[in-house]
Design a protein around this motif. Structure first.
Motif, mmCIF file in Angstrom:
data_model
loop_
_atom_site.group_PDB
_atom_site.id
_atom_site.type_symbol
_atom_site.label_atom_id
_atom_site.label_comp_id
_atom_site.label_asym_id
_atom_site.label_seq_id
_atom_site.Cartn_x
_atom_site.Cartn_y
_atom_site.Cartn_z
ATOM 1 N N PRO A 144 0.806 -1.230 0.000
ATOM 2 C CA PRO A 144 0.000 0.000 0.000
ATOM 3 C C PRO A 144 0.835 1.274 0.000
ATOM 4 O O PRO A 144 0.330 2.343 -0.388
ATOM 5 N N GLU A 145 2.098 1.182 0.415
ATOM 6 C CA GLU A 145 2.954 2.369 0.405
ATOM 7 C C GLU A 145 3.174 2.915 -1.012
ATOM 8 O O GLU A 145 3.542 4.085 -1.183
ATOM 9 N N PHE A 146 2.964 2.059 -1.996
ATOM 10 C CA PHE A 146 3.266 2.440 -3.378
ATOM 11 C C PHE A 146 2.001 2.743 -4.189
ATOM 12 O O PHE A 146 2.058 2.893 -5.409
ATOM 13 N N SER A 147 0.869 2.859 -3.497
ATOM 14 C CA SER A 147 -0.412 3.019 -4.208
ATOM 15 C C SER A 147 -0.515 4.358 -4.933
ATOM 16 O O SER A 147 -1.316 4.497 -5.863
ATOM 17 N N GLU A 148 0.275 5.360 -4.530
ATOM 18 C CA GLU A 148 0.184 6.673 -5.172
ATOM 19 C C GLU A 148 1.080 6.796 -6.399
ATOM 20 O O GLU A 148 1.151 7.862 -7.015
ATOM 21 N N LEU A 149 1.750 5.716 -6.756
ATOM 22 C CA LEU A 149 2.446 5.674 -8.046
ATOM 23 C C LEU A 149 1.432 5.528 -9.167
ATOM 24 O O LEU A 149 0.358 4.936 -8.976
ATOM 25 N N GLN A 150 1.776 6.061 -10.343
ATOM 26 C CA GLN A 150 0.950 5.772 -11.522
ATOM 27 C C GLN A 150 0.922 4.259 -11.751
ATOM 28 O O GLN A 150 1.879 3.549 -11.431
ATOM 29 N N ASP A 151 -0.177 3.753 -12.304
ATOM 30 C CA ASP A 151 -0.352 2.304 -12.443
ATOM 31 C C ASP A 151 0.827 1.642 -13.145
ATOM 32 O O ASP A 151 1.301 0.588 -12.717
ATOM 33 N N CYS A 152 1.289 2.275 -14.214
ATOM 34 C CA CYS A 152 2.376 1.652 -14.977
ATOM 35 C C CYS A 152 3.651 1.556 -14.137
ATOM 36 O O CYS A 152 4.400 0.572 -14.223
ATOM 37 N N PHE A 153 3.889 2.551 -13.277
ATOM 38 C CA PHE A 153 5.101 2.522 -12.454
ATOM 39 C C PHE A 153 4.928 1.580 -11.260
ATOM 40 O O PHE A 153 5.911 0.984 -10.799
ATOM 41 N N ARG A 154 3.714 1.455 -10.764
ATOM 42 C CA ARG A 154 3.475 0.481 -9.703
ATOM 43 C C ARG A 154 3.735 -0.931 -10.218
ATOM 44 O O ARG A 154 4.299 -1.779 -9.508
ATOM 45 N N GLU A 155 3.367 -1.175 -11.477
ATOM 46 C CA GLU A 155 3.649 -2.485 -12.076
ATOM 47 C C GLU A 155 5.150 -2.683 -12.272
ATOM 48 O O GLU A 155 5.682 -3.778 -12.032
ATOM 49 N N GLU A 156 5.832 -1.599 -12.720
ATOM 50 C CA GLU A 156 7.288 -1.714 -12.886
ATOM 51 C C GLU A 156 7.969 -1.948 -11.548
ATOM 52 O O GLU A 156 8.925 -2.729 -11.445
ATOM 53 N N LEU A 157 7.490 -1.268 -10.506
ATOM 54 C CA LEU A 157 8.067 -1.479 -9.185
ATOM 55 C C LEU A 157 7.836 -2.907 -8.714
ATOM 56 O O LEU A 157 8.719 -3.524 -8.099
ATOM 57 N N MET A 158 6.675 -3.463 -9.043
ATOM 58 C CA MET A 158 6.389 -4.848 -8.667
ATOM 59 C C MET A 158 7.300 -5.809 -9.422
ATOM 60 O O MET A 158 7.710 -6.849 -8.880
ATOM 61 N N GLU A 159 7.661 -5.469 -10.651
ATOM 62 C CA GLU A 159 8.634 -6.280 -11.380
ATOM 63 C C GLU A 159 9.990 -6.247 -10.677
ATOM 64 O O GLU A 159 10.707 -7.259 -10.623
ATOM 65 N N THR A 160 10.342 -5.071 -10.132
ATOM 66 C CA THR A 160 11.595 -4.949 -9.394
ATOM 67 C C THR A 160 11.557 -5.824 -8.142
ATOM 68 O O THR A 160 12.551 -6.495 -7.796
#
Length: 652
Positions: free
Chosen positions: A502-518
């Motif tokens: 939930p800490e990353f919910s304010e990222l744009q969707d595409c970047f939240r997905e990229e962060l999840m890939e990381t």
């Protein structure tokens, strides 16, 4: 508005065609007859009683006697009186008088007699010239029939000039031809154009410079006057006068002279832009190619208002000015934004995402400069695009450096993570604009996106730093327990990650997905690191098969969790299952095949990594292990992988 446009050039035809007739008549009354002309006419009045002076032209409606014009040839005095009254019909008898003079010269008349008679003829011609050209100088103020008379007089004199040039010279008479009245008319048109274009314009709109008002006045005047010429004069003028071309060239030459004079000085940015706007856009498009004039002027060949060399200098100056302005404005926008970060100002929230205006401000600055150049010409728009991309690339590098400094210095600020997220989100606006609106080719695009990719990567590292620190002791439990309870250990790892997402919910969707890939990559990488520690040696096939089952189960949990939370890193799916298969297999040949396949999927999988995995297989001989490792020799020339996995893993 400092920019003249086609909407500005609205004709008000009668307002600029000629000065007020009453004003002109009043001015004529004040003028005295030139002294030289009076002397010339004195030959008609010697020995005669001086009569009351007659005006040079009478009202057209008043009937006027035409002494002898339809009967016997009028006398010199009658012709003079008729011409002074503006009777252009006197041109024909005057021509007869000139021919009689030529006949007398050919017949051997005395020199004194010829001089006296020629003086009278030339005096009459001077009067006729002034009357005819006077009519042509104000062609819209006279009746069409009178204009036609004046045109016929000039045309007849042109024919006489040509005949005189082709015939023998009469040495007894002073040479008076060619008279070049058509040339005099053209000179008069040029003078009228200069007078019309040179009038001081009315006070311009607020915010418009004096130079802008002057050029707008000239543009309007030229357009409206030429439209009048096309509509009202062209039908009356004979083709040999080339009335449209004559007026167009006169106005063009004055316009070009004014621009050339101004271009000689060191121009401010605003004036540089104005000159280019007129030379490359308003003049050719809104005047020369305007609907009413395009067909008439296409064969006149007016050309450009400035020579090519001068235009190139102006273009170079314009591009340099715009590059400097854009650079300064973007640097100011970045400085203002970075001050907000340092002052712990919370970013805006937009649709549930942390938002920064920096990308919008920068792209607006770029777009305005692009639009400004395109308002001059499409070609200049294409030229400035390359200049702007250079400046944008420099700005993005500066942006990355400024962001890195913020990451290092401001970690303890309350809005630190929110501003990190806002800056990562900025990358989307930059990238979308460059890919779609600007349509940047791939090579320049990669250079532009490079700093943004680094900014995003450093932002991700910052956001994930504490999470990865929390996961480190959990991953150590795999080796500390000798893989006795891998499912329980992984369950704690997944729970920890899930609790922090939930800490990353304010990222744009595409970047939240990229962060999840990381995160996905980190989980797989750390798992492989634990397998590669050489602290676990399994000597039986059954033990190895049991570990392989654990690895497969763990791999499935990791893949399912990461995919469910947005990771699209499908390239990681086979990383752990294939290692499990290498551990499970007992036949060295089968292991070789699996290793060869694995190396094609992960080109950075080295002999060192393979040795660490093979160390788990305690029943594998040294020679068998060496033989299996040799299969990687075949792949030594494989190019660098586009994605890194094993290059992130150090092995002993």
């Amino acid at each position: 508005d400092s920019e003249a446009s086609s909407e500005d050039l609205v004709p008000s035809l009668e307002a600029g065609v000629a000065p007020d007739r009453e004003e002109e008549k009043a001015s004529k009354k004040k003028k005295k007859k030139p002294k030289g002309l009076a002397n010339m006419f004195s030959i008609f009045t010697k020995g005669k009683k001086k009569k009351g002076q007659v005006g040079s032209a009478e009202p057209e409606g008043e009937p006027e006697p035409r002494p002898g014009l339809d009967g016997p040839l009028p006398t010199v005095e009658e012709l003079k009186a008729a011409l002074e009254r503006g009777r252009l019909e006197a041109a024909r008898p005057l021509l007869v008088l000139e021919r009689e003079l030529q006949a007398a010269a050919a017949g051997g008349a005395g020199e004194e007699e010829l001089v006296r008679r020629q003086s009278k003829v030339e005096a009459l011609y001077a009067l006729l010239r002034d009357q005819a050209l006077g009519v042509l100088r104000r062609p819209l103020e006279v009746a069409p029939e009178r204009l036609r008379q004046a045109l016929a007089v000039v045309a007849e004199q042109e024919r006489e000039d040509r005949q005189a040039a082709a015939g023998p010279e009469t040495s007894a008479l002073a040479a008076t031809r060619p008279r070049r009245w058509l040339q005099l008319w053209r000179r008069g048109v040029a003078e009228a154009a200069e007078e019309r274009m040179g009038r001081r314009p009315a006070s311009g709109a607020e915010g418009r410079s004096e130079a802008e008002s002057v050029f707008l006045h000239m543009g309007r005047t030229m357009k409206e006057d030429l439209e009048v010429v096309v509509e009202r004069l062209k039908p009356l003028f004979p083709p040999e006068f080339g009335v449209v071309a004559t007026y167009a060239q006169s106005y063009h030459e004055h316009f070009a002279a004014q621009l050339a004079a101004m271009a000689q000085f060191e121009l401010c940015e605003r004036d540089t832009y104005m000159l280019l706007l007129w030379v490359q856009n308003l003049y050719p498009n809104d005047i020369i190619n305007s609907p009413k004039l395009a067909g008439e002027l296409q064969d006149v060949g007016l050309g450009s208002l400035l020579p090519p060399k001068q235009i190139r200098l102006l273009v170079a100056t314009f591009l340099s000015n715009e590059a400097a302005n854009v650079k300064e404005l973007m640097a100011r926008a970045l400085e203002l934004e970075s001050q907000h970060w340092a002052q712990d100002v919370a970013p805006q929230r937009l649709d549930g995402h942390c938002h920064s205006e920096l990308a919008i401000d920068i792209l607006q600055i770029i777009s305005q400069a692009q639009a400004k150049a395109e308002s001059i010409s499409p070609d200049l728009g294409a030229q400035i695009k390359q200049v702007l991309l250079v400046e944008l690339a420099a700005l993005l590098r500066s942006y990355q450096r400024t962001f890195d400094e913020f990451l290092e210095r401001c970690k303890k600020l309350r809005n630190y993570r929110a501003n990190v997220i806002a800056n990562i989100n900025n990358c989307l606006s930059f990238r979308t604009s460059m890919e779609q609106k600007w349509q940047v080719p791939q090579d320049p695009l990669s250079l532009l996106l490079g700093p943004l990719s680094e900014l995003k990567r450093h932002g991700f590292d910052t956001l994930l730093q504490s999470l990865f620190a929390d996961l480190k002791p959990l991953f150590k439990k795999f080796t500390q327990t000798y893989w006795a309870t891998p499912e329980e250990t992984l369950e704690k790892i997944i729970a920890t990650v899930g609790g922090r997402l939930p800490e990353f919910s304010e990222l744009q969707d595409c970047f939240r997905e990229e962060l999840m890939e990381t995160v996905h990559l980190h989980l797989v990488k750390e798992y492989i690191i634990r397998l590669s520690k050489r602290c676990l040696v399994l000597r039986t096939a059954e033990q190895q098969q049991q570990l392989a089952r654990h690895i497969l189960a763990n791999a499935d949990v990791i893949q399912h969790f990461c995919t469910q939370n947005g990771s699209a890193a499908t390239w990681l799916h086979s990383a752990l299952p294939t290692l499990a298969e290498i551990i499970r297999l007992q036949d060295p040949s089968a292991i070789k095949i699996e290793v060869a396949t694995y190396a094609t999927c992960y080109p950075d999988f080295s002999k060192g990594h393979l040795s660490a995995i093979l160390a788990i297989k305690g029943n594998l001989s040294t020679s068998e292990a060496r033989s299996i490792r040799s299969i990687l020799d075949v792949n030594t020339e494989v190019q660098e992988p586009s994605r890194s996995l094993f290059s992130l893993i150090k092995v002993n």
